[in-house]
Design an enzyme around this catalytic site. Sequence first.
Site, mmCIF file in Angstrom:
data_model
loop_
_atom_site.group_PDB
_atom_site.id
_atom_site.type_symbol
_atom_site.label_atom_id
_atom_site.label_comp_id
_atom_site.label_asym_id
_atom_site.label_seq_id
_atom_site.Cartn_x
_atom_site.Cartn_y
_atom_site.Cartn_z
ATOM 1 N N ASN A 163 41.813 31.157 33.535
ATOM 2 C CA ASN A 163 41.681 32.543 33.967
ATOM 3 C C ASN A 163 42.748 32.889 34.995
ATOM 4 O O ASN A 163 42.822 32.223 36.044
ATOM 5 C CB ASN A 163 40.299 32.775 34.589
ATOM 6 C CG ASN A 163 40.141 34.197 35.088
ATOM 7 O OD1 ASN A 163 40.015 35.128 34.297
ATOM 8 N ND2 ASN A 163 40.176 34.376 36.396
ATOM 9 N N GLU A 164 43.540 33.896 34.702
ATOM 10 C CA GLU A 164 44.559 34.402 35.645
ATOM 11 C C GLU A 164 45.321 33.270 36.297
ATOM 12 O O GLU A 164 45.614 33.310 37.498
ATOM 13 C CB GLU A 164 43.906 35.284 36.703
ATOM 14 C CG GLU A 164 43.246 36.496 36.124
ATOM 15 C CD GLU A 164 43.071 37.637 37.107
ATOM 16 O OE1 GLU A 164 43.183 37.392 38.317
ATOM 17 O OE2 GLU A 164 42.856 38.769 36.666
ATOM 18 N N ASN A 192 43.143 40.606 31.700
ATOM 19 C CA ASN A 192 42.347 41.210 32.771
ATOM 20 C C ASN A 192 43.203 42.319 33.359
ATOM 21 O O ASN A 192 44.289 42.035 33.878
ATOM 22 C CB ASN A 192 42.074 40.204 33.901
ATOM 23 C CG ASN A 192 41.276 38.994 33.464
ATOM 24 O OD1 ASN A 192 40.782 38.930 32.348
ATOM 25 N ND2 ASN A 192 41.149 38.021 34.356
ATOM 26 N N TRP A 194 33.942 43.648 33.981
ATOM 27 C CA TRP A 194 33.795 42.767 35.147
ATOM 28 C C TRP A 194 33.063 43.567 36.213
ATOM 29 O O TRP A 194 33.642 44.445 36.780
ATOM 30 C CB TRP A 194 35.160 42.302 35.660
ATOM 31 C CG TRP A 194 35.001 41.255 36.716
ATOM 32 C CD1 TRP A 194 35.071 41.445 38.063
ATOM 33 C CD2 TRP A 194 34.713 39.868 36.510
ATOM 34 N NE1 TRP A 194 34.835 40.257 38.711
ATOM 35 C CE2 TRP A 194 34.614 39.271 37.776
ATOM 36 C CE3 TRP A 194 34.522 39.077 35.369
ATOM 37 C CZ2 TRP A 194 34.338 37.913 37.942
ATOM 38 C CZ3 TRP A 194 34.248 37.731 35.538
ATOM 39 C CH2 TRP A 194 34.165 37.171 36.818
ATOM 40 N N LYS A 217 31.732 44.983 41.836
ATOM 41 C CA LYS A 217 32.095 45.601 40.551
ATOM 42 C C LYS A 217 30.934 45.589 39.571
ATOM 43 O O LYS A 217 31.063 46.046 38.439
ATOM 44 C CB LYS A 217 33.310 44.889 39.951
ATOM 45 C CG LYS A 217 34.561 45.111 40.774
ATOM 46 C CD LYS A 217 35.817 44.658 40.114
ATOM 47 C CE LYS A 217 36.968 44.800 41.089
ATOM 48 N NZ LYS A 217 36.880 43.851 42.241
ATOM 49 N N TYR A 265 42.663 48.330 41.517
ATOM 50 C CA TYR A 265 43.538 47.751 42.545
ATOM 51 C C TYR A 265 44.876 48.469 42.626
ATOM 52 O O TYR A 265 45.330 48.870 43.668
ATOM 53 C CB TYR A 265 43.800 46.273 42.263
ATOM 54 C CG TYR A 265 42.588 45.410 42.459
ATOM 55 C CD1 TYR A 265 41.930 45.390 43.673
ATOM 56 C CD2 TYR A 265 42.117 44.618 41.436
ATOM 57 C CE1 TYR A 265 40.820 44.591 43.858
ATOM 58 C CE2 TYR A 265 41.007 43.811 41.617
ATOM 59 C CZ TYR A 265 40.367 43.810 42.827
ATOM 60 O OH TYR A 265 39.269 43.030 43.001
#
Length: 728
Positions: free
Chosen positions: A363-364, A419, A499, A520, A425
């Site tokens: 992930n990321e 994502n 998310w 979130k 953001y």
Amino acid sequence: MRKITTLTEGWRFLKAAIPVDTAMAYAAQGEAVTLPHTWNAVDGQDGGNDYHRGSCWYVRELTAEETAGERLFLEFGGAAMSCDVFLNGEQLCRHEGGYSAFRVELSGKLAEKNVLAVCVSNVDNTTVYPQKADFTFYGGLYRAVKLIAVPAEHFELLKDGTPGIKVTPVVDLEKKTATVTVETWHNAASVDITVNGETKTVERSAEFTIENVRLWDGVDDPYLYTATAKLPSGDEVSARFGCRVFTCDPEKGFFLNGRSYPLRGVSRHQDLKGKGNALSYDDHKADMDIIRELGANTLRLAHYQHAQDFYDLCDENGVVVWAEIPYITMHMHDGRQNTLDQMRELITQCYNHPCIAVWGLSNEITAASAVNEELLENHRALNELCHRMDPTRLTTMADVFMLEIDSPILEIPDINSYNLYFGWYLGELEQTDEFFDEYHAKYPERVIGFSEYGADANPAFHSSRPEKGDYTEEYQALYHEHMLKMIEARPYLWATHVWNLFDFAADGRDEGGKHGENQKGLVTFDRALRKDAFYLYKAAWNKREPFVHLCGKRYENRCEDTTEIKVYSNCSEVNLYVDGTRIGSQTGRTVFRFEIPLLGEHLIRAEADGCSDSMVIRHVAEPDESYIFNKAAASVTNWFDAGEIDPSCFSVSDTLGAIRANPQAGAIVDAMMAKGASERGDVADAVKDNPALQRMMGRMTMLSLLKQGGADEESIKQLNRVLQGIKK
Ligand code: GCB
């Protein structure tokens, strides 16, 4: 026969990094605890990023009768993050990885009276994932510990926490049959394997054919079969399985059993307010009930292996799952082996669950690591491991927004997912649409999905003019309205995951009026409150029963003369009543909007297909300050709307890209940004060197960027005055 005893009671907990002898000697002075337990239930959720990360002990007596010919094992459902098990002072094993189960053998080691001492540690280190992410890395024995007694001839228990039985159904949709291969691991000469009423006696594995197979057909009919394996000694294991076919098409998205089945759902962390990750079966079940209510047909179980109970619930409820390991945010040079270990255990322990469609590699991972050969090799190794252990499922990855779409890492997993937090953001909502359009146009032959998106909302905050960063329930709802439309217009997205379904503990966060929470969620951390955005998805996804929801129930005091009443419903027509009088109806889908004059206090009621929802709102003279989180930012908005701007000249309402296209305006803005970055000591070079980030920022308005960076009102006004002096 297998005897299983759950060791719930009788544990003493010592919050101290001490040697085993000391832990045993002082056990009686430890806190009496029952399992499951985490030591971070409070400090891991209250903000400050100061929760206890260290080594702690769980000690208890063990009076296990060792019957001749029997073998004894201990099973740990989850010990976060690393664990050393001692019996009577002797170390039996070490396990690294906080989310997978493991077992250890006790046979031949038991005395009359025994002390079991378990050292569990969530201390930071450079070898065991996760180490960098926003969620709290709870420490503890947060899943069941079991004592398992089996006959001498028994199914394998040690290897990677195996269930001892592996079931692979292969479905022929045309013939309506399934060929089911059942493999077993044991130390006996033969095994009786039973599937669908047919028993075969074999050495290790057997194949069965199921005619007229009833499919595991997602939320509509998640039918489960059971395979049972029994040894002559009486030891028995079983596994439920489902017969289904998952496929992905780059143009048409996900298919279940040959029919289009767009995966639309949410992500979940396994934690709960006040309990941390030490959840009971009832907690898991309550979460699943909320998922059913929402109508999601897929879950991303982030960012690690979840409890077996939860995968079971997904099997039973037909929810298609993305399962993954915590290889997250930052690649660690010394963590390669741990990624492989955690993946091996995940697949070994979860293979039989029909709900699981894909294995997530990371992930990321490029958020804080470069795409270099070491990173690529680690991903290739994981990908090969998945395919070797499980040729029936696809691999995937959750990519961070700033990962270039032509990066070689995207070619490693079978399918990909991004994502994206445009509209939260950084960047504007529409950039999500553009991102996928560009990706799909450039790589029409690749399967792409949307693995994370969301916006924080604290249901205490409200606004009639919601905007990014205000933490209002209304902005979160608008954000998701945009995303829902964006998704519905792009059927090629193989899966989309909000998310997050629930607010969750992120002890390092302090924002939106709460300490230690990522907000979130569509539902609050304690599960007590469903935010408006929850009902948007319920309206879009839950087809089972009609419902209607009035948005803005918590936004009682409003100061506008005309206010918008928004209704989410899965019905096609909604009627609105104000103070008992029907004022109109709207036909449409999912979102219904009405405007009403706001004169005093009003009772609002929405009705659709026999169901109704009501609320009271009232007109007030002044804005209710308790609804505003960031009062300074709100005043900038008001100022900005006052019409002080000459559109023929540059202003903070222009995009960074437009401003930079003008040498004079661009130089001013660049100088200002460089100064800000050096004052913050931030990653200016990383930003400069990242073309994706640069492109994305170029599309943002200067005002949006400045607010994001926390600029104060005076400096925004000052820059605006300078820009207003430059003709376009
Ligand atoms: C991400 C991470 C997730 C975070 C989320 C957020 O991209 O994958 O773990 O919680 O962003 O809310 O920032």
